[in-house]
Motif scaffolding. Structure first.
Motif, PDB file in Angstrom:
ATOM      1  N   PRO A   2       3.179  66.190 -31.292  1.00  0.00           N
ATOM      2  CA  PRO A   2       2.632  67.297 -32.065  1.00  0.00           C
ATOM      3  C   PRO A   2       2.055  68.368 -31.151  1.00  0.00           C
ATOM      4  CG  PRO A   2       1.126  65.441 -32.104  1.00  0.00           C
ATOM      5  CD  PRO A   2       2.384  64.960 -31.433  1.00  0.00           C
ATOM      6  N   PRO A   3       2.042  69.611 -31.589  1.00  0.00           N
ATOM      7  CA  PRO A   3       1.405  70.653 -30.787  1.00  0.00           C
ATOM      8  C   PRO A   3      -0.096  70.427 -30.755  1.00  0.00           C
ATOM      9  CG  PRO A   3       1.942  71.493 -32.948  1.00  0.00           C
ATOM     10  CD  PRO A   3       2.548  70.119 -32.880  1.00  0.00           C
ATOM     11  N   PRO A   4      -0.771  70.987 -29.765  1.00  0.00           N
ATOM     12  CA  PRO A   4      -2.229  70.834 -29.727  1.00  0.00           C
ATOM     13  C   PRO A   4      -2.883  71.514 -30.927  1.00  0.00           C
ATOM     14  CG  PRO A   4      -1.489  72.392 -28.064  1.00  0.00           C
ATOM     15  CD  PRO A   4      -0.255  71.761 -28.626  1.00  0.00           C
ATOM     16  N   ALA A   5      -3.813  70.822 -31.531  1.00  0.00           N
ATOM     17  CA  ALA A   5      -4.560  71.372 -32.657  1.00  0.00           C
ATOM     18  C   ALA A   5      -5.547  72.421 -32.146  1.00  0.00           C
ATOM     19  CB  ALA A   5      -5.294  70.246 -33.376  1.00  0.00           C
ATOM     20  N   PRO A   6      -6.152  73.195 -33.025  1.00  0.00           N
ATOM     21  CA  PRO A   6      -7.193  74.123 -32.574  1.00  0.00           C
ATOM     22  C   PRO A   6      -8.251  73.399 -31.742  1.00  0.00           C
ATOM     23  CG  PRO A   6      -6.634  74.587 -34.847  1.00  0.00           C
ATOM     24  CD  PRO A   6      -5.886  73.330 -34.472  1.00  0.00           C
ATOM     25  N   GLY A   7      -8.586  73.984 -30.591  1.00  0.00           N
ATOM     26  CA  GLY A   7      -9.570  73.372 -29.703  1.00  0.00           C
ATOM     27  C   GLY A   7      -9.030  72.285 -28.808  1.00  0.00           C
ATOM     28  N   GLU A   8      -7.721  72.048 -28.846  1.00  0.00           N
ATOM     29  CA  GLU A   8      -7.106  71.017 -28.017  1.00  0.00           C
ATOM     30  C   GLU A   8      -6.239  71.622 -26.914  1.00  0.00           C
ATOM     31  OE1 GLU A   8      -6.622  67.207 -31.051  1.00  0.00           O
ATOM     32  OE2 GLU A   8      -4.846  68.319 -30.410  1.00  0.00           O
ATOM     33  N   VAL A   9      -5.961  70.794 -25.918  1.00  0.00           N
ATOM     34  CA  VAL A   9      -5.083  71.163 -24.812  1.00  0.00           C
ATOM     35  C   VAL A   9      -4.036  70.071 -24.660  1.00  0.00           C
ATOM     36  CG1 VAL A   9      -4.956  71.553 -22.321  1.00  0.00           C
ATOM     37  CG2 VAL A   9      -6.910  72.418 -23.606  1.00  0.00           C
ATOM     38  N   ARG A  10      -2.777  70.462 -24.502  1.00  0.00           N
ATOM     39  CA  ARG A  10      -1.723  69.486 -24.211  1.00  0.00           C
ATOM     40  C   ARG A  10      -1.456  69.489 -22.716  1.00  0.00           C
ATOM     41  NH1 ARG A  10       3.541  70.048 -27.631  1.00  0.00           N
ATOM     42  NH2 ARG A  10       4.073  71.692 -26.127  1.00  0.00           N
ATOM     43  N   ILE A  11      -1.440  68.294 -22.145  1.00  0.00           N
ATOM     44  CA  ILE A  11      -1.294  68.139 -20.697  1.00  0.00           C
ATOM     45  C   ILE A  11      -0.039  67.336 -20.392  1.00  0.00           C
ATOM     46  CG2 ILE A  11      -2.333  67.162 -18.599  1.00  0.00           C
ATOM     47  CD1 ILE A  11      -5.070  67.555 -19.974  1.00  0.00           C
ATOM     48  N   ARG A  12       0.749  67.835 -19.432  1.00  0.00           N
ATOM     49  CA  ARG A  12       1.864  67.072 -18.892  1.00  0.00           C
ATOM     50  C   ARG A  12       1.302  66.229 -17.747  1.00  0.00           C
ATOM     51  NH1 ARG A  12       7.020  67.210 -19.849  1.00  0.00           N
ATOM     52  NH2 ARG A  12       6.797  69.147 -21.052  1.00  0.00           N
ATOM     53  N   VAL A  13       1.214  64.930 -17.973  1.00  0.00           N
ATOM     54  CA  VAL A  13       0.474  64.035 -17.088  1.00  0.00           C
ATOM     55  C   VAL A  13       1.240  63.777 -15.793  1.00  0.00           C
ATOM     56  CG1 VAL A  13      -0.495  61.710 -16.861  1.00  0.00           C
ATOM     57  CG2 VAL A  13      -0.729  62.968 -19.022  1.00  0.00           C
ATOM     58  N   LYS A  14       0.511  63.831 -14.689  1.00  0.00           N
ATOM     59  CA  LYS A  14       1.061  63.509 -13.373  1.00  0.00           C
ATOM     60  C   LYS A  14       0.549  62.172 -12.850  1.00  0.00           C
ATOM     61  CE  LYS A  14       3.512  67.259 -12.616  1.00  0.00           C
ATOM     62  NZ  LYS A  14       4.989  67.193 -12.469  1.00  0.00           N
TER      63      LYS A  14
END
Length: 307
Positions: A2-14
């Motif tokens: 899902p896309p990030p909700a308001p106030g959230e951040v999506r991170i591509r984990v390393k």
């Protein structure tokens, strides 16, 4: 995903930092009881992939790491892409690589909260750190040295003695080979130990309390021992000791204390006084082996998984 909700951040984990809390939750013995199926994980570092509405402090492409969430069931870190609250996202110092950034926040926030925020550890204080070769133990030794305290590392055998001394421990006590109470008395003398940071409990509780100074504080943040933990009644009474349970959630849930903690840690990193210790790195598809290694207690520092 899902896309990030308001106030959230999506991170591509390393990279992911592994913690004993994850093994405990997997085994059903953690303070949090998830509804299954559930995710796991408290620490990650990676690149911002997208931001939700209202997020202004970070942007896609930023290199970040995350402060551990209060609930890993709600905000699990194990994944190639994760959504987390923007309040948990930190731009880590550029001098850190992905592995070190993923090994940073749980250990140093836990140690900071106990030693600096609560105990007010300062110059010349003796501080005992049990489970000293763990990531929290090593962070505590470094923090103690940074503020001028005298860290006494307590470990099971002398196999890790030289490595602990190299990390800044002033003294090392091996409980399987030495009398803990006698060694602490010889080291701290009449001054006594003002602060104890203990992750073990069990039979060592009484000799730890006996070595403490009047008005000292023992902070318990774990329970690694399977044996009963006796209450040191007479030491607590005669020395007016404070025996206190502690979880890092105290810091994580208080924005002002968390801001002070992250600022202090970043300053220590910039000065070179703080440096995460990575014991071993596994690939993401070796996560089972990584957990088995975590539970073996062989590691010196943090176990990291690269994604």
């Amino acid at each position: 995903m899902p896309p990030p909700a308001p106030g959230e951040v999506r991170i591509r984990v390393k990279a992911l930092g592994l913690n004993r809390a994850e093994a405990l939750m997997r085994a059903g013995t953690y303070i949090e009881s998830p509804a299954l199926p559930s995710g796991l994980g408290l620490e990650a570092a990676g690149i911002v992939d997208a931001v939700g509405a209202g997020v202004e402090d970070v942007a896609p492409g930023d290199a970040v790491s995350i402060v551990p969430p209060v609930s890993m069931a709600r905000w699990p870190a194990y994944g190639e892409l994760i959504n987390v609250p923007a309040a948990l996202v930190v731009r880590h110092p550029p001098s850190l690589g992905w592995e070190a950034a993923a090994a940073l926040w749980m250990a140093y926030l836990t140690a900071y909260g106990a030693l600096i925020d609560i105990a007010r550890l300062g110059k010349g204080d003796f501080v005992v750190v049990t489970a000293a070769s763990s990531s929290v133990g090593l962070a505590a030794i470094q923090l103690a040295k940074l503020v001028g305290a005298i860290p006494i590392a307590v470990t099971r055998t002398s196999a890790k003695r030289q490595a602990l001394l190299a990390q800044g421990a002033a003294h090392v006590v091996a409980t399987a080979e030495e009398d803990l109470g006698a060694r602490l008395a010889a080291i701290a003398g009449a001054q006594g130990v003002r602060v104890v940071l203990d992750a073990v409990g069990g039979p060592i509780f009484e000799p730890l309390a006996a070595a403490m100074s009047r008005g000292g504080i023992l902070i318990e943040y774990g329970g690694l021992s399977s044996e009963p933990t006796p209450f040191p009644l007479f030491a607590a009474l005669s020395k007016s000791l404070t025996l206190r349970g502690y979880l890092v959630h105290e810091i994580l849930a208080d924005p002002a204390r968390l801001a002070a903690a992250t600022a202090f840690i970043r300053q220590g990193l910039a000065a070179g006084a703080l440096r995460p210790v990575v014991a071993r790195t596994f690939a993401f598809d070796e996560i089972v082996e990584a957990h088995r290694y975590l539970e073996s207690n062989q590691q010196f520092g943090k176990i990291v998984v690269t994604v």
